[in-house]
Design a protein around this motif. Structure first.
Motif, PDB file in Angstrom:
ATOM      1  N   GLN A 129       1.528  -6.451  19.665  1.00 47.47           N
ATOM      2  CA  GLN A 129       0.950  -7.674  20.203  1.00 47.47           C
ATOM      3  C   GLN A 129      -0.267  -8.051  19.372  1.00 47.47           C
ATOM      4  O   GLN A 129      -0.667  -7.313  18.463  1.00 47.47           O
ATOM      5  CB  GLN A 129       0.541  -7.466  21.668  1.00 47.47           C
ATOM      6  CG  GLN A 129      -0.472  -6.347  21.862  1.00 47.47           C
ATOM      7  CD  GLN A 129      -0.754  -6.039  23.329  1.00 47.47           C
ATOM      8  OE1 GLN A 129      -0.183  -6.643  24.233  1.00 47.47           O
ATOM      9  NE2 GLN A 129      -1.646  -5.097  23.591  1.00 47.47           N
ATOM     10  N   HIS A 130      -0.841  -9.202  19.672  1.00 45.13           N
ATOM     11  CA  HIS A 130      -1.983  -9.670  18.902  1.00 45.13           C
ATOM     12  C   HIS A 130      -3.143  -8.683  19.010  1.00 45.13           C
ATOM     13  O   HIS A 130      -3.318  -8.001  20.025  1.00 45.13           O
ATOM     14  CB  HIS A 130      -2.429 -11.049  19.406  1.00 45.13           C
ATOM     15  CG  HIS A 130      -3.244 -11.804  18.410  1.00 45.13           C
ATOM     16  ND1 HIS A 130      -4.591 -11.558  18.236  1.00 45.13           N
ATOM     17  CD2 HIS A 130      -2.927 -12.782  17.524  1.00 45.13           C
ATOM     18  CE1 HIS A 130      -5.068 -12.371  17.302  1.00 45.13           C
ATOM     19  NE2 HIS A 130      -4.076 -13.118  16.841  1.00 45.13           N
ATOM     20  N   TRP A 280      -6.223 -17.390  16.404  1.00 45.56           N
ATOM     21  CA  TRP A 280      -6.118 -17.481  17.857  1.00 45.56           C
ATOM     22  C   TRP A 280      -6.664 -18.814  18.355  1.00 45.56           C
ATOM     23  O   TRP A 280      -7.778 -19.194  18.022  1.00 45.56           O
ATOM     24  CB  TRP A 280      -6.891 -16.333  18.502  1.00 45.56           C
ATOM     25  CG  TRP A 280      -6.753 -16.263  19.988  1.00 45.56           C
ATOM     26  CD1 TRP A 280      -7.554 -16.852  20.929  1.00 45.56           C
ATOM     27  CD2 TRP A 280      -5.741 -15.565  20.719  1.00 45.56           C
ATOM     28  NE1 TRP A 280      -7.109 -16.575  22.193  1.00 45.56           N
ATOM     29  CE2 TRP A 280      -6.005 -15.775  22.096  1.00 45.56           C
ATOM     30  CE3 TRP A 280      -4.652 -14.781  20.350  1.00 45.56           C
ATOM     31  CZ2 TRP A 280      -5.189 -15.233  23.092  1.00 45.56           C
ATOM     32  CZ3 TRP A 280      -3.851 -14.226  21.348  1.00 45.56           C
ATOM     33  CH2 TRP A 280      -4.125 -14.457  22.705  1.00 45.56           C
ATOM     34  N   LEU A 284      -5.849 -21.537  24.566  1.00 44.76           N
ATOM     35  CA  LEU A 284      -4.667 -20.917  25.164  1.00 44.76           C
ATOM     36  C   LEU A 284      -4.997 -19.512  25.650  1.00 44.76           C
ATOM     37  O   LEU A 284      -5.961 -18.892  25.215  1.00 44.76           O
ATOM     38  CB  LEU A 284      -3.525 -20.871  24.147  1.00 44.76           C
ATOM     39  CG  LEU A 284      -3.064 -22.220  23.571  1.00 44.76           C
ATOM     40  CD1 LEU A 284      -1.915 -22.008  22.600  1.00 44.76           C
ATOM     41  CD2 LEU A 284      -2.664 -23.175  24.687  1.00 44.76           C
ATOM     42  N   THR A 286      -2.222 -17.211  26.103  1.00 39.64           N
ATOM     43  CA  THR A 286      -1.120 -16.356  25.680  1.00 39.64           C
ATOM     44  C   THR A 286      -0.711 -16.733  24.263  1.00 39.64           C
ATOM     45  O   THR A 286      -0.541 -17.913  23.952  1.00 39.64           O
ATOM     46  CB  THR A 286       0.095 -16.505  26.613  1.00 39.64           C
ATOM     47  OG1 THR A 286      -0.310 -16.196  27.950  1.00 39.64           O
ATOM     48  CG2 THR A 286       1.217 -15.554  26.196  1.00 39.64           C
ATOM     49  N   SER A 287      -0.529 -15.732  23.416  1.00 36.32           N
ATOM     50  CA  SER A 287      -0.119 -15.978  22.036  1.00 36.32           C
ATOM     51  C   SER A 287       1.289 -16.554  21.984  1.00 36.32           C
ATOM     52  O   SER A 287       2.168 -16.171  22.762  1.00 36.32           O
ATOM     53  CB  SER A 287      -0.171 -14.677  21.229  1.00 36.32           C
ATOM     54  OG  SER A 287       0.403 -14.854  19.951  1.00 36.32           O
ATOM     55  N   THR A 288       1.501 -17.467  21.054  1.00 38.67           N
ATOM     56  CA  THR A 288       2.843 -18.020  20.844  1.00 38.67           C
ATOM     57  C   THR A 288       3.416 -17.574  19.500  1.00 38.67           C
ATOM     58  O   THR A 288       4.408 -18.125  19.028  1.00 38.67           O
ATOM     59  CB  THR A 288       2.818 -19.560  20.915  1.00 38.67           C
ATOM     60  OG1 THR A 288       1.842 -20.062  19.984  1.00 38.67           O
ATOM     61  CG2 THR A 288       2.450 -20.027  22.306  1.00 38.67           C
ATOM     62  N   TYR A 289       2.788 -16.578  18.887  1.00 37.76           N
ATOM     63  CA  TYR A 289       3.342 -15.981  17.667  1.00 37.76           C
ATOM     64  C   TYR A 289       4.363 -14.930  18.095  1.00 37.76           C
ATOM     65  O   TYR A 289       4.004 -13.805  18.466  1.00 37.76           O
ATOM     66  CB  TYR A 289       2.243 -15.329  16.831  1.00 37.76           C
ATOM     67  CG  TYR A 289       1.153 -16.286  16.385  1.00 37.76           C
ATOM     68  CD1 TYR A 289       1.432 -17.377  15.575  1.00 37.76           C
ATOM     69  CD2 TYR A 289      -0.168 -16.074  16.768  1.00 37.76           C
ATOM     70  CE1 TYR A 289       0.431 -18.248  15.166  1.00 37.76           C
ATOM     71  CE2 TYR A 289      -1.180 -16.931  16.362  1.00 37.76           C
ATOM     72  CZ  TYR A 289      -0.881 -18.018  15.558  1.00 37.76           C
ATOM     73  OH  TYR A 289      -1.873 -18.867  15.156  1.00 37.76           O
ATOM     74  N   THR A 290       5.616 -15.295  18.053  1.00 38.78           N
ATOM     75  CA  THR A 290       6.660 -14.402  18.553  1.00 38.78           C
ATOM     76  C   THR A 290       7.680 -14.031  17.486  1.00 38.78           C
ATOM     77  O   THR A 290       8.463 -13.110  17.677  1.00 38.78           O
ATOM     78  CB  THR A 290       7.392 -15.047  19.734  1.00 38.78           C
ATOM     79  OG1 THR A 290       7.920 -16.316  19.323  1.00 38.78           O
ATOM     80  CG2 THR A 290       6.438 -15.261  20.908  1.00 38.78           C
ATOM     81  N   GLN A 296       4.920 -20.741  12.125  1.00 40.66           N
ATOM     82  CA  GLN A 296       4.634 -20.581  13.545  1.00 40.66           C
ATOM     83  C   GLN A 296       3.337 -21.282  13.908  1.00 40.66           C
ATOM     84  O   GLN A 296       2.414 -21.374  13.096  1.00 40.66           O
ATOM     85  CB  GLN A 296       4.504 -19.093  13.908  1.00 40.66           C
ATOM     86  CG  GLN A 296       5.740 -18.269  13.633  1.00 40.66           C
ATOM     87  CD  GLN A 296       5.605 -16.862  14.145  1.00 40.66           C
ATOM     88  OE1 GLN A 296       5.556 -16.611  15.352  1.00 40.66           O
ATOM     89  NE2 GLN A 296       5.533 -15.904  13.227  1.00 40.66           N
ATOM     90  N   ARG A 297       3.268 -21.738  15.134  1.00 45.51           N
ATOM     91  CA  ARG A 297       2.062 -22.387  15.644  1.00 45.51           C
ATOM     92  C   ARG A 297       1.500 -21.621  16.839  1.00 45.51           C
ATOM     93  O   ARG A 297       2.244 -21.015  17.601  1.00 45.51           O
ATOM     94  CB  ARG A 297       2.375 -23.814  16.111  1.00 45.51           C
ATOM     95  CG  ARG A 297       2.206 -24.891  15.046  1.00 45.51           C
ATOM     96  CD  ARG A 297       2.279 -26.266  15.678  1.00 45.51           C
ATOM     97  NE  ARG A 297       2.058 -27.315  14.701  1.00 45.51           N
ATOM     98  CZ  ARG A 297       0.859 -27.813  14.393  1.00 45.51           C
ATOM     99  NH1 ARG A 297      -0.220 -27.338  14.978  1.00 45.51           N
ATOM    100  NH2 ARG A 297       0.741 -28.786  13.492  1.00 45.51           N
ATOM    101  N   MET A 298       0.192 -21.695  16.976  1.00 45.90           N
ATOM    102  CA  MET A 298      -0.452 -21.377  18.249  1.00 45.90           C
ATOM    103  C   MET A 298      -1.421 -22.512  18.518  1.00 45.90           C
ATOM    104  O   MET A 298      -2.498 -22.596  17.921  1.00 45.90           O
ATOM    105  CB  MET A 298      -1.190 -20.038  18.217  1.00 45.90           C
ATOM    106  CG  MET A 298      -1.808 -19.709  19.581  1.00 45.90           C
ATOM    107  SD  MET A 298      -2.607 -18.099  19.654  1.00 45.90           S
ATOM    108  CE  MET A 298      -3.188 -18.125  21.369  1.00 45.90           C
TER     109      MET A 298
END
Length: 356
Positions: A129-130, A280, A284, A286-290, A296-298
Motif C-alpha cells: 500500500q502507499h 498524494w 482524498l 483513499t489512494s487510487t493508485y491500484t 494513473q491519477r490520484m
C-alpha cells in the motif's frame, strides 16, 4: 505526553510521516509534545509548527566525531523520558534508538536481526500500500482514529530574493538517484513543449552541482532558455512551488512536496511503484493508485509510467547500470507529451480564454 517519531530515510520519506502529527494531537490533545529523529539534511521539509523538537542523525566520516555525536544524541533522547516511540523505519538503528528512548510503548517495523526483534512492544509489517498508509499502521495498531491523511510541508516566508512570476510551471527534473532521471534531450523537449504550446514561463529548480551540470546540458538542448534556481532551501522551494500553476518532474522529494502544497503534479515514474510512492492528493482519503504500472491519477495528480512487464523493478537501473531504459531509450515520448498535454490543458487553456 511526549512522543518520539523516528524516520531515518530520505527527504521524501521524511515528508510522508507528517500525517501522523495531527492525528496524534487530535487523539492525545493539542499539548502533546511531538519530537522527531531524522537524518541530517531532511529536517528542512518538516512543518515546524507541528513539532516541538527535531533531532538529526549526522552521518560523519570521522569515527571519533561520529561516536561523540551519537552519544550526545542518545543522551538527549534518553533525558526526555518519552512515553511512546514510533519507529517508521525498518532496521536495527531505528529499533535501537526506540529502545534508548526509554519509552514504555515502542511501535515499529520488525527488524530482521534476532536481537532487535523483541525491542518493540507493538510490531508492524509493511503492506502492499502507499507509504503514507504504511506509516499510519503505527496508529492503527494502537486503535488511534485516523481523521486526516494530509501531508504538510515547510514553507518559507514571503521574502525570497527573486521575483516569482505571476503564471508559471515549476519543473524539477532530478532525483538524488539518477536512475530515476529522464534523458537530457527529452527534458529539453518538455521545456519547449510547455513554453511553445501555452506561451507560459517554465521555472526550474535544482539542488546540487551534479544536478546543475545536468540542467546546463538540458538548457543547451532546449530552444527556450527558462530561468532556473539552484541551492534553494527546501522551505524556499516549497514557497516557490506553492505559487506554480502546476509541477512537472520525476519521482523525487520535490514531487511529494508539490503534492503536499496541493499544486497539480505530473510525475514520470520508472523503477518505483506509484502504489507505494505516487504523489498524494490531500483532498482524498483513499489512494487510487491500484495498477502495477501505466498512467494513473490520484485526484489532481498524475503519474506517467511505461507498462512494461519489468516495471516497476525497484532496482537502481537496468542490470545495475544506474540508468533506467523505461525512462530513457524505451520511453514513449510521443505518448508522454500527449499525456502531459491532457494534464495541462484544463489548467492552462482557460488562462487564454480557451476551452480545454
Amino acid at each position: 505526553m511526549k512522543i518520539l517519531i523516528i524516520k531515518l530515510r530520505n527527504i521524501g520519506d521524511t515528508l510522508l510521516i507528517t500525517p501522523l502529527f495531527e492525528n496524534l494531537k487530535s487523539h492525545f490533545g493539542e499539548s502533546t509534545a511531538i519530537d522527531v529523529l531524522v537524518n541530517e539534511g531532511t529536517e528542512g521539509i518538516l512543518p515546524a509548527q507541528l513539532i516541538r523538537k527535531i533531532y538529526t542523525l549526522k552521518r560523519l566520516d570521522k569515527k571519533l566525531q561520529k561516536l561523540k555525536g551519537e552519544i550526545e544524541l542518545l543522551r538527549a533522547i534518553r533525558q526526555e523520558k518519552y512515553a511512546m516511540a514510533l519507529s517508521l523505519t525498518s532496521g536495527e538503528r531505528s529499533a535501537f534508538m526506540s529502545f534508548i528512548s526509554g519509552a514504555k510503548m515502542r511501535i515499529g517495523f520488525t527488524p530482521k536481526t534476532f536481537w532487535a526483534k523483541p525491542i518493540y512492544t507493538h510490531n508492524l509489517k509493511e503492506k502492499h500500500q502507499h507509504t503514507i498508509e504504511n506509516n499510519l499502521e503505527a496508529l492503527r495498531v494502537l486503535n488511534i482514529p485516523i481523521i486526516t491523511k494530509k501531508v504538510q510541508a515547510a514553507k518559507a516566508q514571503e521574502s525570497l530574493n527573486f521575483a516569482i512570476p505571476t503564471n508559471f510551471i515549476h519543473l524539477h527534473l532530478f532525483s538524488r538517484w539518477m536512475f530515476k532521471a529522464l534523458s537530457d534531450d527529452f527534458c529539453a523537449k518538455i521545456i519547449d513543449f510547455i513554453t511553445q504550446t501555452y506561451a507560459i514561463e517554465c521555472l526550474l529548480t535544482c539542488s546540487n552541482q551534479q544536478e546543475l551540470e545536468k540542467l546546463q546540458s538540458i538548457l543547451n538542448l532546449s530552444q527556450n532558455k527558462p530561468k532556473f534556481l539552484n541551492n534553494l532551501s527546501l522551505a524556499e522551494v516549497s514557497l516557490l512551488n506553492s505559487k506554480a500553476l502546476a509541477f512537472v518532474g520525476v519521482d523525487t522529494a520535490i514531487m511529494h512536496l508539490s503534492a503536499a502544497n496541493n499544486t497539480p503534479t505530473f510525475a514520470f515514474f520508472g523503477p518505483s511503484g506509484a502504489i507505494h510512492w505516487g504523489p498524494w492528493d490531500n483532498d482524498l482519503f483513499t489512494s487510487t493508485y491500484t495498477q502495477k504500472n501505466g498512467i494513473q491519477r490520484m485526484g489532481k495528480h498524475l503519474v506517467y509510467q511505461e507498462s512494461f512487464p519489468c516495471v516497476p523493478c525497484g532496482r537502481d537501473g537496468c542490470e545495475g547500470s544506474k540508468k533506467s531504459d523505461c525512462l530513457l531509450t524505451k520511453l514513449n515520448e510521443e505518448l508522454a507529451l500527449r499525456t502531459l498535454k491532457d494534464f495541462l490543458d484544463p489548467l492552462l487553456l482557460p488562462l487564454r480564454g480557451e476551452k480545454p
